[in-house]
Write an enzyme that holds these catalytic residues in place. Structure first.
Site, PDB file in Angstrom:
ATOM      1  N   ARG A1420      28.505  47.610  26.653  1.00  0.00           N
ATOM      2  CA  ARG A1420      29.253  47.544  25.399  1.00  0.00           C
ATOM      3  C   ARG A1420      29.953  46.191  25.324  1.00  0.00           C
ATOM      4  NH1 ARG A1420      35.005  49.962  23.750  1.00  0.00           N
ATOM      5  NH2 ARG A1420      34.982  49.084  21.648  1.00  0.00           N
ATOM      6  N   HIS A1465      36.478  43.946  17.309  1.00  0.00           N
ATOM      7  CA  HIS A1465      37.383  44.220  18.417  1.00  0.00           C
ATOM      8  C   HIS A1465      38.576  43.282  18.303  1.00  0.00           C
ATOM      9  CE1 HIS A1465      37.506  46.146  22.624  1.00  0.00           C
ATOM     10  NE2 HIS A1465      38.696  45.593  22.417  1.00  0.00           N
ATOM     11  N   GLU A1510      39.450  50.832  18.278  1.00  0.00           N
ATOM     12  CA  GLU A1510      40.864  51.188  18.338  1.00  0.00           C
ATOM     13  C   GLU A1510      41.628  50.766  17.083  1.00  0.00           C
ATOM     14  OE1 GLU A1510      42.564  49.860  22.013  1.00  0.00           O
ATOM     15  OE2 GLU A1510      41.217  51.083  23.241  1.00  0.00           O
ATOM     16  N   ASN A1652      38.207  55.912  23.514  1.00  0.00           N
ATOM     17  CA  ASN A1652      38.842  55.130  24.583  1.00  0.00           C
ATOM     18  C   ASN A1652      40.065  55.885  25.085  1.00  0.00           C
ATOM     19  OD1 ASN A1652      36.988  53.221  23.809  1.00  0.00           O
ATOM     20  ND2 ASN A1652      38.468  51.742  23.041  1.00  0.00           N
ATOM     21  N   TYR A1654      42.986  56.121  28.550  1.00  0.00           N
ATOM     22  CA  TYR A1654      43.454  55.560  29.815  1.00  0.00           C
ATOM     23  C   TYR A1654      44.493  56.427  30.514  1.00  0.00           C
ATOM     24  CZ  TYR A1654      41.127  51.227  28.476  1.00  0.00           C
ATOM     25  OH  TYR A1654      40.193  50.302  28.135  1.00  0.00           O
ATOM     26  N   GLU A1719      35.691  53.464  26.566  1.00  0.00           N
ATOM     27  CA  GLU A1719      36.555  52.700  27.480  1.00  0.00           C
ATOM     28  C   GLU A1719      37.323  53.666  28.360  1.00  0.00           C
ATOM     29  OE1 GLU A1719      39.283  49.797  25.925  1.00  0.00           O
ATOM     30  OE2 GLU A1719      37.815  48.972  24.526  1.00  0.00           O
TER      31      GLU A1719
END
Length: 1929
Positions: A1420, A1465, A1510, A1652, A1654, A1719
């Site tokens: 990606r 992005h 995002e 994504n 985290y 991600e």
């Protein structure tokens, strides 16, 4: 004659039940009425006058039928009209209107509970048929009749079971015989036989019967039918004249014999010339003659002629019938108790209840649960009631007590009360939100599972009420309890509950107080559902509730009783009723009627005969007759089968009783209320004590009388026990809600009346339930009335529960099992024999042997020391809590207590204690012992550490002043603990020296050694039979240093150089002497243990590599802990280093002797080994540095030559310099093990302070215990330290010494402003309870499973253009907003920029080589919009920029790697930003054009697209906070939402471009990537934290996912932002609105969910007032759990469990779309270490959670992308945070890439496609030589907007991990100096070059040429394991 008929009729009614049983249950007795005549209710003797459906059914027919049913009629005659049904005589040509009419008529009968008796025909052939076919002699006519009969059966047999073919057969015969017809009887019998056979062949159901009719005089006719088997019973017309037929029984017997002993139905009965006595005899003959088989009789004549007043005769004949008549029971009870005088009535019975008596308290779901929308719960009628603003002050039950989230809180208080039973109700709408099984909510069922399991674990029996008034609103919409369909719904609901919970629940109430719902919900309308209809609805509701109850009971009885063995009953509510004037019979009768209308309405059907009380029915009938112009009451009628089903449907009699009434006769007229219909008036005696409710008055004696009445009235037929299922009273909500003395008096008197009923009257009462456990939402009264034993603070979102005085009273009552004297018990503590005693150890060296602790732990990385450990402490581990006397007891001068040094100190003005606070009252534990025991029981601690107040036992410190009351207090405390199975841990001295002893010098005086020994001796002798765990002193270091050195605590002596040493010397000797006293005098008999509670911080060297710092840390420990531990646990003397230091410092001062006293050899022997275990108090850790401290003036502190500082990385606490440094505890425990010979260790104090304003929600304390106890577990399990116990500090908030009440250490909050000193558990108390219950941390939410992802799973890694490409002005690239942002000062950390970044623009081959090495299937990356379109538009296409991406894509495909391209992005062309950027709606079209270009240029090779990465970060971080480009922060309330709006539209347009123009040809997939954290509530027990967590997720992921996947913004976002905008005075919402067209355009614009993720956060509510911005709209703050591992980014905490949860959330919230994780990764910062174990840990855990989501939760996970391929520019943090699998050496201009260990780990995961099960043997993918294979590339066809294709099915072994934390990390290949070497070989090379570098540096001093070469060489040959990043950008 009318009188006589009435008597006979009453006989028939009264004997109905007994006759039914006389026919053996095979047939019900038929009480016949009818037929319906053409003029309704006009009697007729001719069947031809019967209603024949030639006209509509008469109006009022149904009411007429109900009237008959209420009078006892069971069957109704329905003659059919042959000619009306079949005018032509042909079955094929019926008159349909007539058929329909008869259908309606039959159904009406069935609906009211009457069974039809259908008559096919009378006798005479209709003229229309006779003229054509002849009479009965005609075969043609008989055939036609047979066809007619068959037609009738087919049409109506489903509605009728009893039939008569010809009702007057004898007339037929007589008619035909007079006509001379030969053979006629045989012809008719043949016809009857054919019809009979047809009927039973085609309708074989059990219970069907067919007959024909005769007169009883026609015995000649009977001779023809005897033995013909053409009928099931004989229908006869009886004519009886008493004057000429004296023997009626003989005639009936003869008739029966003539028929072949067929059963007889007296189809019609005519009685003439009979006297009253003859009627009685006639009744006896008919009803009591067992020789007669009579199945029924006609009641028509008697019904037609009976007068209304004959109903009263039923009471006069009761003695003859054997039936129970209500008046008798009431009169008997009244005769027993009515004559009592006040003294007799109120006499108190001091006795105990039976041994097995059950004590309970209760709650009701809608009153306490809250969580009204949680888990999919449906709205209930009480939710609706509150939302309509109908409750007091418009209050609602939305949150109530928050019990839905507070199971632990509620069960805590139940344990404290010591009830053995808890009655609660289930919310029907929580289980079945719509009321029907199809809507079942598993989350609702899980809540009750949790509650039931928690109760059982605590030894409390759950008693469940299925229905307590909270009907699902969805059912109410359809009529609620008025609709008969609810019966089946309730039955199904009950069935579910029995099946789900019945394995654990053994007592069930179907309903609780159903009368209240019938009366107040459907009668007065005061309660939900607010219907005002006494006349009909109230009675219908009761009818349906009774049938629902019965059905539920039978479900349990038939399906579950055998396996579950439980009981099902009903909890009925009733007042007691007394006559206003006991001398007036009419008042007595009125009181009886009051009970029948209230209690009997429900109880009589269930417990007596299956039907309503005769009194009730008679009153209703009376009113119907009297009130011709109105209908005051419509009482439905039970069918015979319903009667049988209801009768006896209870295994116990549940009684809810609260008050009584005085009742007098009153003519109610035609008023529809119960008082009106019942002709009574209820009121109260004004002398009765009132309550907060205007309904409830305290009339305790009524309970005893009511129990006696129930026993006599209802428990004769079926003997079942009585459970008192509810009794209590409300108090008003006022200032003193805790001191509820009125409730105590109420409870005391009512419970005593129940005791009298049991003991004196023999009533079988087995349970008493106090209502209620806690205050709740009391319906219409809201929260204004309080029934609870526990006060609930509804003003606090924590909803704390505080025990009222009534709770403590009830506990004592339960403890005594009533009111008898408490039997004295002898308690004995659990012996703790001495396992071993140290013989002494050699003196310590510095650094001591324990130096290995520093070696082992101080070199750990932060990651290593922080990894959480899961496991359990050893069995028998001692969990406890602590307190100390002065801090909690109060009573400072009560009962002879002498003053202590703390009393004197705090009473001095200016003591320094904040607010001049003192411990005079403190927690008032001296007077509130039961309250302390309540808390301890509730927590189920194993031990309680407390101290004895020396001055309470010996007021002046000496035995001669013994204070017995003080001794008694401690005896009560110790006995109370042992009774609760809690081990007392007693401290003899906790700082509160008697002032009288301080007056002689205190601990500086050696006399105190003997005085203390005498005190100890007394305590051992007095309490030692029960106390087995003793500590002589608590923290002697604090006594010596703080009390006598710096003077901070009493006695406030400030002599830092000498006094501390002298005091410590005496304390050690006093301890040793007390120890020997116990050892010599008591150990053999008492078998206990003695020690001393020492204290210390852990001390960590500032630099473990500096031996001087290590020595300093060790020296500090020796001075603090070794000062006391060394003499006791080692050699009887002080540590050598301490002696050395003090002696030298003394010498420097010119003092001839050391200031540290010396022990004699004899004293050393006495001291050595005087502890049976090592007790340690610990709170924090300090960092030590060596210093040379001044020796003058002398001080213990300077003697150490150590400087101590805070550990700066750990969380602060309320106390300055006392940080929460949990890892220090493990090191300290290891140090003690090594230093003191591996002793048994008890952690006797550990806790943390919070500020006084912090009340119940003490999450900081939870984190403290969570981390500190885990470190103790590590020491125990991993290090082999003998940790035997842990004591949390403290039980409750208390007086915190010099800090007064400013700081709070308690697990329980104490309100010191309230004289009651109420205690209530904090969040930490419940957390600690679970730690104790689990004995550690046995459950790992992140436990590994083994298995594999689907075969074509996408394995990828990712980057972004601006972060890696560099070439910021290369080949015509335009400026991006990040170029501008990074070149703006102070925007990016260290002024780093992406000008060069990783230079990937020029290193395509290098990057693809890394990808090839990883063996990913996809890569990606993002396209730089300004590199392709420098000004953002298609006016100028930069072909050079496009060429870069052509090259990259081609290189990827050549490596068999699929490109996954992100169009945007974050690097918007600056040219577009100059015209407004994403705020300008024109950017939507520009993005669409840009996307179109890229699809056209790359789409034939790129099959995976992401439109925008995002969007949350673009909108909020870039345009709200301004922390990212374009850095705008001045319009945070509007701009982020505008930008987000345009981003969504831009995405949708790009998706449609691809879908419309390119998908068919290119066959790719396109979506958007949305990012989000998962959010959990900071406090999982608080609804507002749960709501905050929900808002965090909805405002994060939902902001963009909801429009794309569900359409439009979520209702939550729209509502909150709109309401806050309007509240701030804005004209409309700040959140833009989509048009309907835009909603449709955006919805479904996905082929997969790009996600994504985290980290996870903990959320809590934050109120921002009228501030208008995103955070204020979200209304939540976030923190992280301290146990979550850190990363290189402050915002990123390693919390893998959240990954699975949010993936499951996506599945459930957005329809389980295919998910590609685009991600996921973790950062590092600081020193570079290629062995990035924390990243391996992260990937191992997170990817495994994704596997769980896939395999266990059914989430359609299609791919995983690791962020990121290589270290790069991490936006505003520059290059300081590194996420890469490959390290980029930024100190080298060529920016070489080096693989980290995580790269190899990730490669292995890819090769294995998951986690192979090691139990299945080595998997090929783990072999480093196999090389693996790249996952094959596939093209997936996804239907646009539908969520993609179905996930392939895989068969996988899922197995919990049995060991280890990650898969193997193989040695990775790296490029070094042009050679491909293993990582280990490369490291050798690096070391070698480093050595050469040293030589080169020397050469620098000689030759400049060498200098140049050395510089160049050094940049290539540095040790990558320790290099620090050069900050070049």
């Amino acid at each position: 004659m009318k009188e006589q008929l009435g008597v006979l009729f009453v006989y028939f009614l009264c004997f109905y039940g007994s006759l039914s049983s006389r026919v053996n249950g095979e047939e019900d007795l038929m009480l016949l009425a009818g037929p319906l005549t053409k003029q309704l209710l006009r009697s007729s003797d001719r069947v031809n006058d019967a209603f024949d459906c030639s006209h509509p059914i008469p109006a009022g027919s149904k009411q007429y039928f109900e009237h008959l049913q209420s009078r006892g009629v069971t069957h109704f005659k329905v003659p059919l009209s042959w000619t009306q049904l079949l005018p032509t005589g042909l079955p094929g040509l019926p008159k349909q209107a007539v058929v329909n009419c008869y259908h309606t008529l039959l159904k009406q009968l069935l609906e009211v509970g009457l069974q039809p008796l259908v008559i096919l025909h009378g006798s005479t052939v209709p003229d229309s048929l006779r003229s054509r076919h002849g009479g009965w002699e005609s075969q043609e006519l008989r055939d036609m009749f047979q066809q007619y009969a068959q037609f009738a059966f087919h049409e109506f047999a489903a509605l009728a079971q009893s039939w008569v073919t010809l009702s007057d057969l004898d007339d037929v015969w007589n008619e035909e015989q007079s006509a001379g017809t030969a053979g006629f009887p045989q012809n008719v019998l043949g016809l009857q036989k054919n019809i009979y056979q047809f009927y039973h062949q085609h309708f074989p159901d059990k219970g069907r019967r067919l007959s024909f009719g005769l007169r009883e005089k026609d015995e000649a006719s009977l001779s023809h039918i005897k033995d013909s088997a053409t009928m099931d019973f004989l229908s006869v017309h009886v004519e009886y004249n008493c004057a000429i037929s004296p023997n009626f029984a003989k005639e009936l017997t003869s008739l029966q014999a003539a028929s072949g002993n067929l059963s007889i139905l007296i189809y019609k009965m005519t009685v003439r010339d009979c006297s009253h006595i003859q009627y009685q005899l006639l009744g006896d003959l008919v009803l009591k003659n067992s020789a007669l088989n009579i199945v029924g009789y006609d009641m028509k004549d008697m019904l037609g002629r009976l007068h209304k007043h004959h109903v009263r005769v039923s009471r006069n004949v009761s003695d003859h019938t054997g039936m129970t008549v209500s008046g008798n029971s009431y009169q008997k009870v009244w005769q027993t108790f009515g004559a009592q005088n006040r003294v007799e009535r109120d006499a108190f019975l001091n006795e105990s209840f039976p041994t097995e008596f059950k004590w309970a308290t209760s709650s009701e779901s809608f009153k306490v649960e809250g969580g009204w929308k949680e888990g999919g719960k449906g709205e209930s009628i009480w939710d609706h009631f509150g939302h309509e603003g109908l409750a007091f002050a418009k209050q609602t039950a939305d949150l109530a007590c928050d019990s839905y989230n507070k199971v632990d809180y509620d069960v805590y208080h139940l344990r404290g009360l010591q009830v053995n039973t808890y009655q609660f109700s289930i919310s029907w709408a929580r289980i079945f939100p719509s009321g029907l099984r199809g809507s079942q909510s598993e989350k609702g069922a899980l809540y009750y599972d949790k509650l039931i399991n928690a109760l059982i674990e605590s030894g409390i029996e759950p008693v469940v009420t299925l229905y307590h008034w909270d009907l699902p609103q969805a059912l109410q919409v359809n009529g609620g309890w008025k609709n008969t369909a609810i019966i089946e719904a309730f039955k199904d609901y009950a069935d579910f509950c029995f099946s789900r919970f019945g394995d654990r629940v053994k007592t069930w109430n179907t309903f609780s107080s159903p009368w209240v719902e019938s009366y107040a919900g459907y009668g007065t309308g005061e309660h939900a559902p607010s219907i005002k209809d006494y006349a009909a609805s109230s009675y219908q509701v009761t009818h349906n509730m009774l049938k629902s109850h019965a059905e539920a009971w039978h479900v349990y009885n038939d399906k579950y009783r055998k396996t579950q063995g439980g009981k099902v009953g009903i909890a009925l509510n009733s007042d007691w009723a007394e006559p206003t004037d006991m001398s007036r019979p009419e008042d007595i009768a009125a009181a009886d009627r009051y009970l029948q209308f209230m209690l009997g309405w429900f109880a009589h059907p269930i417990f007596v005969n299956g039907d309503y009380p005769p009194t009730l029915k008679a009153q209703v009938e009376k009113k119907r007759s009297d009130c011709t112009g109105s209908v005051p009451a419509v009482l439905p009628v039970f069918s015979p089968s319903e009667i049988q089903r209801i009768k006896g449907s209870a295994d116990f009699f549940g009684l809810n009783h609260y008050t009584s009434r005085l009742v007098r006769f009153s003519n109610g007229g035609c008023d529809a209320s119960p008082e009106g219909v019942g002709d009574f008036h209820a009121h109260v005696d004004p002398s009765w004590p009132s309550t907060a409710s205007d309904y409830i008055y305290s009339v305790p004696w009524g309970l005893r009388r009511l129990l006696n009445y129930i026993s006599k009235e209802y428990l004769n037929v079926k003997k079942v026990p009585i459970y008192i299922t509810g009794n209590g009273m409300p108090t008003e909500y006022n200032g003193d809600s805790l001191n509820d003395t009125s409730r105590i008096e109420y409870m005391k008197s009512y419970i005593n009346e129940a005791l009298k009923a049991i003991v004196l009257d023999g009533v079988d009462v087995q349970r008493f339930t106090v209502q209620s456990l806690m205050d709740g939402f009391e319906g219409k009264q809201g929260y204004s009335q309080r029934f609870g034993l526990h006060y609930v603070n509804f003003d606090s979102p924590d909803r704390p529960r505080l025990p009222k005085q009534s709770a403590y009273f009830y506990n004592q009552l339960i403890k005594k099992n009533g009111f008898g004297s408490l039997k004295s018990k002898v308690f004995k503590g659990v012996e703790m024999p001495l396992t071993h005693r140290s013989a002494g150890l050699p003196a310590s060296e510095v650094p001591a042997k324990s130096n290995i602790v520093f070696e082992k732990f101080s070199r750990q990385s932060k990651f290593q020391r922080s990894v959480y450990h899961y496991g359990s402490f050893p069995q028998g581990f001692n969990w406890g809590v602590s307190s100390s006397a002065y801090q909690i007891e109060g009573g400072w001068n009560t009962d002879g207590k002498g003053p202590s040094v703390w009393d004197v100190y705090t009473h001095k003005p200016g003591s320094g204690v904040p607010g001049d606070a003192n411990g005079d009252v403190a927690c008032d534990s001296y007077h509130r012992l039961d309250e302390d025991l309540y808390m301890l029981r509730a927590m189920e601690v194993k031990s309680y550490r407390f101290s004895l107040s020396w001055s309470r036992i010996f007021p002046d410190g000496r035995r001669s002043s013994l204070n017995q009351k003080g001794v008694d207090y401690y005896n009560r405390l110790i006995d109370g603990l042992l009774e609760s199975k809690i081990t007392p841990m007693v401290t003899l001295y906790h700082w509160d020296l008697p002032q009288a002893l301080q007056d002689i010098g205190g601990w500086e005086n050696v006399q105190l050694i003997d005085i203390f020994n005498d005190f100890s001796d007394f305590c051992f002798a007095t309490f030692g039979d029960r106390v087995k765990f003793w500590m002589t002193f608590n923290q002697p270091h604090t006594i010596a240093w703080s009390g006598y050195g710096i003077g901070q605590i009493p006695p406030n002596v400030k002599q830092p150089g000498t006094a501390p040493y002298n005091v410590a010397h005496n304390l050690i000797k006093a301890h040793a002497k007390a120890y020997h006293t116990y050892n010599d005098k008591y150990r053999n008999s008492q078998r206990g243990l003695v020690s001393i509670a020492l204290s210390t911080d852990w001390v960590e060297p500032r630099d473990v590599n500096d031996i001087r710092e290590v020595v300093a840390a060790d020296r500090a420990l020796q001075f603090q802990l070794g000062w006391f531990a060394h003499p006791i646990f080692k050699n009887g003397d002080y540590p050598e280093i301490m002696k050395w230091q003090v002696a030298n410092k003394s010498d420097l001062l010119g003092i001839s002797e050391s200031r540290l006293p010396s022990f004699t050899e004899e004293e050393k022997k006495l001291i050595k080994g005087t502890a049976d275990m090592f007790c340690i108090n610990h709170y924090t850790t300090k960092i030590a540095s060596h210093i040379t401290a001044p020796f003058d003036p002398p001080s213990y502190e300077s003697d150490r030559d150590v400087s101590l500082a805070e550990e700066g990385d750990s969380p602060t606490t309320a106390i300055r310099y006392q940080r929460a440094v949990s890892w220090g505890l493990r090191r300290l425990l290891n140090w003690i093990k090594e230093e003191y010979g591996d002793p048994d260790i008890y952690i006797t104090e550990n806790g943390v302070a919070t500020e006084s304003k912090k009340t119940w929600d003490d999450s900081a304390r939870v984190f403290y215990f969570k981390t500190y106890t885990n470190e103790a577990l590590k020491a125990s399990q991993l290090d082999g330290v003998k940790v035997k116990g842990y004591v949390a500090t403290t039980l409750m908030d208390s007086f915190e010494w010099r800090n007064g009440y400013n700081f709070r250490f308690g697990l329980h909050h104490v309100d010191f402003s309230n004289p009651n000193r109420p205690r209530s558990p904090k969040y930490s108390a419940h957390y600690y309870y679970h730690v104790m219950k689990d004995n550690g941390f046995p459950t790992n939410l992140e436990e590994k499973i083994y298995g594999h992802f689907q075969k074509d799973f996408i394995w990828s890694t990712a980057t972004a253009a601006y972060q890696i490409e560099g070439g910021w002005r290369a080949d015509g690239k335009g400026l991006s907003i990040w170029d501008t942002f990074a070149h703006t000062p102070l925007r990016v950390f260290n002024d780093d920029t992406g000008d060069l970044a990783c230079d990937s623009y020029n290193k395509v081959e290098d990057d693809v080589d890394m990808l090839r090495q990883l063996k990913v299937s996809h890569y990606r990356f993002s396209i730089s919009w300004p590199r392709v379109l420098p000004d953002g538009t298609t006016k100028h296409i930069n072909e050079a920029g496009l060429s870069h991406y052509y090259k990259l894509v081609d290189a990827l495909l050549a490596a068999n790697i699929q490109p996954h391209v992100t169009l945007y992005h974050w690097d918007l062309p600056q040219a577009l930003q100059n015209i407004g950027g994403w705020e300008n709606e024109t950017v939507v079209d520009r993005f669409k054009e840009y996307a179109d270009l890229m699809f056209s240029r790359l789409g034939h090779k790129v099959k995976f697209w992401i439109t925008i990465n995002e969007p949350y970060n673009v909108a909020n971080i870039g345009h709200g906070y301004g922390a990212a480009a374009p850095g705008i922060s001045f319009r945070p309330g509007t701009l982020p939402y505008i930008v987000g709006h345009n981003l969504l539209k831009a995405h949708a347009e790009a998706w449609h471009v691809y879908n419309d123009k390119y998908r068919a040809e290119q066959k790719g997939m396109i979506s958007i990537t949305i990012n989000s954290d998962w959010s959990e509530p900071r406090n999982p027990y608080k609804q507002e934290d749960i709501d905050a967590a929900r808002r965090v997720v909805q405002f994060y992921i939902g902001w963009f996912a909801h429009p794309v996947f569900n359409g439009d913004y979520s209702e939550m976002m729209k509502t909150i932002i709109r309401e806050r905008s309007l509240a701030a005075g804005l004209p409309k919402s700040r959140l833009p609105e989509f048009t309907p067209e835009e909603i449709n355009r955006i919805k479904g614009t996905y082929d997969y969910f790009g996600f994504n993720h985290y980290t996870t956060v903990l959320a809590f509510p934050v109120e921002y007032g009228n501030l208008q911005h995103y955070d204020a709209d979200r209304g939540a703050g976030t923190i992280a759990d301290r146990t979550w591992l850190d990363s290189g980014s402050a915002w990123l905490k390693i919390s893998p469990f959240g990954f699975r949860k949010i993936l499951k959330f996506i599945k459930e919230e957005y329809g389980n779309p295919p998910i590609i994780i685009t991600e996921n990764g973790v950062s590092e910062r600081g020193i570079v270490n290629l062995n990035d174990t924390h990243r391996i840990y992260y990937y191992d855990k997170y990817i495994n959670e994704a596997l769980k989501a896939y395999l266990l939760d059914g989430v359609d996970v299609r791919g995983y992308t690791a962020w990121s391929l290589l270290d790069n520019l991490e936006w505003a943090t520059g290059f300081s945070e590194r996420f890469g699998l490959f390290y980029v050496n930024r100190s080298d201009p060529t920016l070489p890439r080096m693989p980290k260990a995580s790269a190899s780990f990730y490669t292995t995961l890819i090769k294995c496609n998951g986690f192979p099960d090691p139990a299945l043997g080595p998997h090929d993918c783990l072999n480093p030589d196999t090389g693996g294979t790249t996952t094959p590339t596939t093209t997936t066809t996804v239907k646009p907007g539908t969520g993609g294709t179905t996930k392939p099915t895989t068969t996988t072994t899922v197995k919990p991990e049995t060991g280890g934390t990650s898969g193997p990390v193989t040695d990775i290949a790296v490029w070094f100096l042009g050679m491909k070497l293993s990582a280990s070989d490369a490291e050798v090379g690096l070391n070698a070059t480093f050595a050469l570098l040293v030589v080169a540096v020397v050469g620098v001093l000689c030759l400049s040429l060498f200098i140049f070469r050395a510089k160049k060489h050094s940049k290539k040959k540095q040790n990558f394991d320790s290099i620090r990043l050069e900050k070049r950008f």
